[in-house]
Design a protein around this motif. Structure first.
Motif, mmCIF file in Angstrom:
data_model
loop_
_atom_site.group_PDB
_atom_site.id
_atom_site.type_symbol
_atom_site.label_atom_id
_atom_site.label_comp_id
_atom_site.label_asym_id
_atom_site.label_seq_id
_atom_site.Cartn_x
_atom_site.Cartn_y
_atom_site.Cartn_z
ATOM 1 N N UNK A 1 18.909 9.981 -2.338
ATOM 2 C CA UNK A 1 17.710 10.533 -1.994
ATOM 3 C C UNK A 1 16.319 10.249 -2.637
ATOM 4 N N UNK A 2 16.761 9.669 -3.358
ATOM 5 C CA UNK A 2 15.355 9.026 -4.260
ATOM 6 C C UNK A 2 16.389 7.561 -4.475
ATOM 7 N N UNK A 3 14.945 7.279 -5.457
ATOM 8 C CA UNK A 3 14.386 5.103 -5.607
ATOM 9 C C UNK A 3 13.786 5.406 -6.648
ATOM 10 N N UNK A 4 14.083 4.864 -7.579
ATOM 11 C CA UNK A 4 13.272 4.765 -8.851
ATOM 12 C C UNK A 4 13.266 3.460 -9.198
ATOM 13 N N UNK A 5 11.903 2.795 -9.578
ATOM 14 C CA UNK A 5 11.252 2.298 -9.434
ATOM 15 C C UNK A 5 10.056 1.428 -10.756
ATOM 16 N N UNK A 6 10.351 0.268 -11.554
ATOM 17 C CA UNK A 6 9.315 0.492 -12.814
ATOM 18 C C UNK A 6 9.266 -1.327 -12.864
ATOM 19 N N UNK A 7 7.951 -1.320 -13.094
ATOM 20 C CA UNK A 7 7.781 -3.075 -13.072
ATOM 21 C C UNK A 7 8.158 -2.949 -14.815
ATOM 22 N N UNK A 8 8.151 -4.064 -15.032
ATOM 23 C CA UNK A 8 8.163 -4.846 -16.606
ATOM 24 C C UNK A 8 6.658 -3.954 -17.475
ATOM 25 N N UNK A 9 6.573 -3.265 -18.206
ATOM 26 C CA UNK A 9 5.511 -2.865 -18.892
ATOM 27 C C UNK A 9 5.449 -1.882 -18.600
ATOM 28 N N UNK A 10 5.446 -0.971 -17.622
ATOM 29 C CA UNK A 10 4.880 -0.191 -16.279
ATOM 30 C C UNK A 10 6.036 0.832 -16.886
ATOM 31 N N UNK A 11 5.264 2.150 -16.205
ATOM 32 C CA UNK A 11 5.471 3.396 -16.407
ATOM 33 C C UNK A 11 6.722 3.572 -15.049
ATOM 34 N N UNK A 12 8.166 4.359 -15.324
ATOM 35 C CA UNK A 12 8.706 4.584 -14.019
ATOM 36 C C UNK A 12 8.356 5.060 -12.713
ATOM 37 N N UNK A 13 8.760 5.186 -11.306
ATOM 38 C CA UNK A 13 8.235 5.929 -10.541
ATOM 39 C C UNK A 13 9.196 6.247 -9.241
ATOM 40 N N UNK A 14 9.133 7.248 -8.742
ATOM 41 C CA UNK A 14 9.870 7.817 -8.210
ATOM 42 C C UNK A 14 9.458 8.259 -6.276
ATOM 43 N N UNK A 15 10.202 7.802 -5.545
ATOM 44 C CA UNK A 15 9.922 8.654 -4.436
ATOM 45 C C UNK A 15 10.457 8.951 -3.181
ATOM 46 N N UNK A 16 11.435 9.610 -2.420
ATOM 47 C CA UNK A 16 11.742 9.592 -1.169
ATOM 48 C C UNK A 16 12.655 8.725 -0.825
ATOM 49 N N UNK A 17 13.416 8.458 -0.722
ATOM 50 C CA UNK A 17 14.360 6.646 0.035
ATOM 51 C C UNK A 17 13.592 6.839 1.145
ATOM 52 N N UNK A 18 13.600 7.771 1.934
ATOM 53 C CA UNK A 18 13.375 7.518 3.594
ATOM 54 C C UNK A 18 11.037 6.789 3.300
ATOM 55 N N UNK A 19 10.846 6.953 1.925
ATOM 56 C CA UNK A 19 9.962 6.825 1.743
ATOM 57 C C UNK A 19 9.570 4.967 1.393
ATOM 58 N N UNK A 20 10.812 4.405 1.010
ATOM 59 C CA UNK A 20 11.347 2.943 0.633
ATOM 60 C C UNK A 20 9.850 1.493 0.843
ATOM 61 N N UNK A 21 9.591 1.816 2.243
ATOM 62 C CA UNK A 21 9.429 0.844 3.365
ATOM 63 C C UNK A 21 7.628 1.488 2.259
ATOM 64 N N UNK A 22 7.061 2.247 2.063
ATOM 65 C CA UNK A 22 6.080 2.988 1.328
ATOM 66 C C UNK A 22 5.189 2.719 0.706
ATOM 67 N N UNK A 23 6.899 2.519 -0.298
ATOM 68 C CA UNK A 23 6.625 1.901 -1.839
ATOM 69 C C UNK A 23 6.859 0.452 -2.278
ATOM 70 N N UNK A 24 7.557 -0.234 -0.948
ATOM 71 C CA UNK A 24 7.369 -1.472 -1.135
ATOM 72 C C UNK A 24 6.414 -2.257 -1.194
ATOM 73 N N UNK A 25 6.132 -1.798 -0.551
ATOM 74 C CA UNK A 25 4.570 -2.041 0.791
ATOM 75 C C UNK A 25 3.151 -2.451 -0.299
ATOM 76 N N UNK A 26 3.726 -0.355 -1.062
ATOM 77 C CA UNK A 26 2.926 -0.511 -2.869
ATOM 78 C C UNK A 26 2.581 -1.492 -3.703
ATOM 79 N N UNK A 27 4.167 -1.628 -4.381
ATOM 80 C CA UNK A 27 3.972 -2.693 -4.735
ATOM 81 C C UNK A 27 3.915 -4.419 -4.839
ATOM 82 N N UNK A 28 4.681 -4.268 -3.478
ATOM 83 C CA UNK A 28 3.494 -5.891 -3.733
ATOM 84 C C UNK A 28 2.108 -6.127 -3.020
ATOM 85 N N UNK A 29 1.295 -4.985 -2.825
ATOM 86 C CA UNK A 29 0.159 -5.136 -2.698
ATOM 87 C C UNK A 29 -0.531 -4.526 -3.796
ATOM 88 N N UNK A 30 -0.324 -4.047 -4.936
ATOM 89 C CA UNK A 30 -0.659 -4.022 -6.456
ATOM 90 C C UNK A 30 -1.292 -5.395 -6.915
#
Length: 249
Positions: free
Chosen positions: A159-188
């Motif tokens: 149901x969920x995706x958990x993402x953590x950048x080096x030195x950053x805080x973990x974030x969580x999103x719905x699995x169905x929103x994975x594409x959007x999460x990855x787009x935001x991560x790449x745009x950061x």
């Protein structure tokens, strides 16, 4: 060697006040190695494993806000008193209804903070008490995503995706929103190193979904990152989260 029982709450219902709520659990040693393989069942079924072990409970990350804030005071009690005021303008809810916990103070003087509704804290405590479990600590399950230098970590579950950048805080999103999460991560924007070089994007993926995500997702992402490694976790993510909680709490 000391052992830790790690229990993960699966039933996400604040009105559930019995020990019959669904949970999963495993026992790991001091270095995070599996002692007792993961099991799933009613929460009270795990109570018999608590004796002689440290007990840690993981609660759903979707219920816990992780952030950082500048707190000018020192000392645990003074920081605890200051947190609601420091975050009041950022919260959409009355701070009186929220529970705040301070963590690490970073080099920039910001303090790590976890925020959760008091009703959720009370519900979890009621569930655990009814199940005969008195935990030594509660964490968000996203806290089990390791902070790895130079590499972002992505844990995928049903149901969920958990993402953590080096030195950053973990974030969580719905699995169905994975594409959007990855787009935001790449745009950061990436921070520049001491010599002005931009840190590369390296991504380590742990796929704990039942059937595994389609390869096309990773094929499309491959050219947008410096390195990408995908590992399957067919038995679920609990052991990996548990090992991280025990070795890097």
């Amino acid at each position: 060697m000391s052992e830790t029982l790690v229990i993960r709450l699966v039933t996400d219902d604040p009105g559930l006040a019995t020990g019959a709520g669904l949970a999963e659990w495993a026992v790991v040693d001091a270095v995070g190695a599996c002692v007792l393989a993961p099991a799933t069942g009613p929460l009270d079924s795990a109570a018999g494993l608590c004796a002689g072990r440290r007990t840690v409970v993981l609660v759903p990350a979707v219920r816990v806000l992780r952030t950082r804030v500048e707190v000018p005071v020192k000392g645990a009690s003074r920081i605890a008193q200051a947190l609601p005021f420091a975050l009041e303008d950022l919260m959409a809810e009355d701070v009186e209804e929220l529970h705040f916990v301070a963590g690490t103070r970073f080099a920039d003087e910001q303090v790590a903070v976890a925020v959760v509704r008091r009703e959720w804290m009370a519900a979890w405590q009621t569930q655990l008490s009814a199940g005969g479990i008195s935990p030594h600590a509660l964490y968000a399950d996203s806290d089990g995503v390791l902070d790895i230098a130079g590499t972002s970590t992505l844990v995928l579950e049903q149901q969920h995706a958990l993402l953590r950048d080096p030195g950053g805080d973990p974030v969580v999103s719905e699995l169905e929103s994975l594409d959007g999460l990855l787009d935001l991560w790449l745009a950061q924007p990436r921070a520049a190193g001491p010599e002005g070089a931009i840190a590369p994007r390296n991504l380590q993926v742990y796929d704990a979904t039942v059937d595994g995500l389609p390869n096309k997702i990773w094929e499309d992402l491959q050219d947008r990152v410096e390195s990408l490694e995908v590992r399957r976790l067919p038995d679920g993510a609990l052991l990996r989260l548990a090992a991280a909680i025990v070795t890097q709490p």
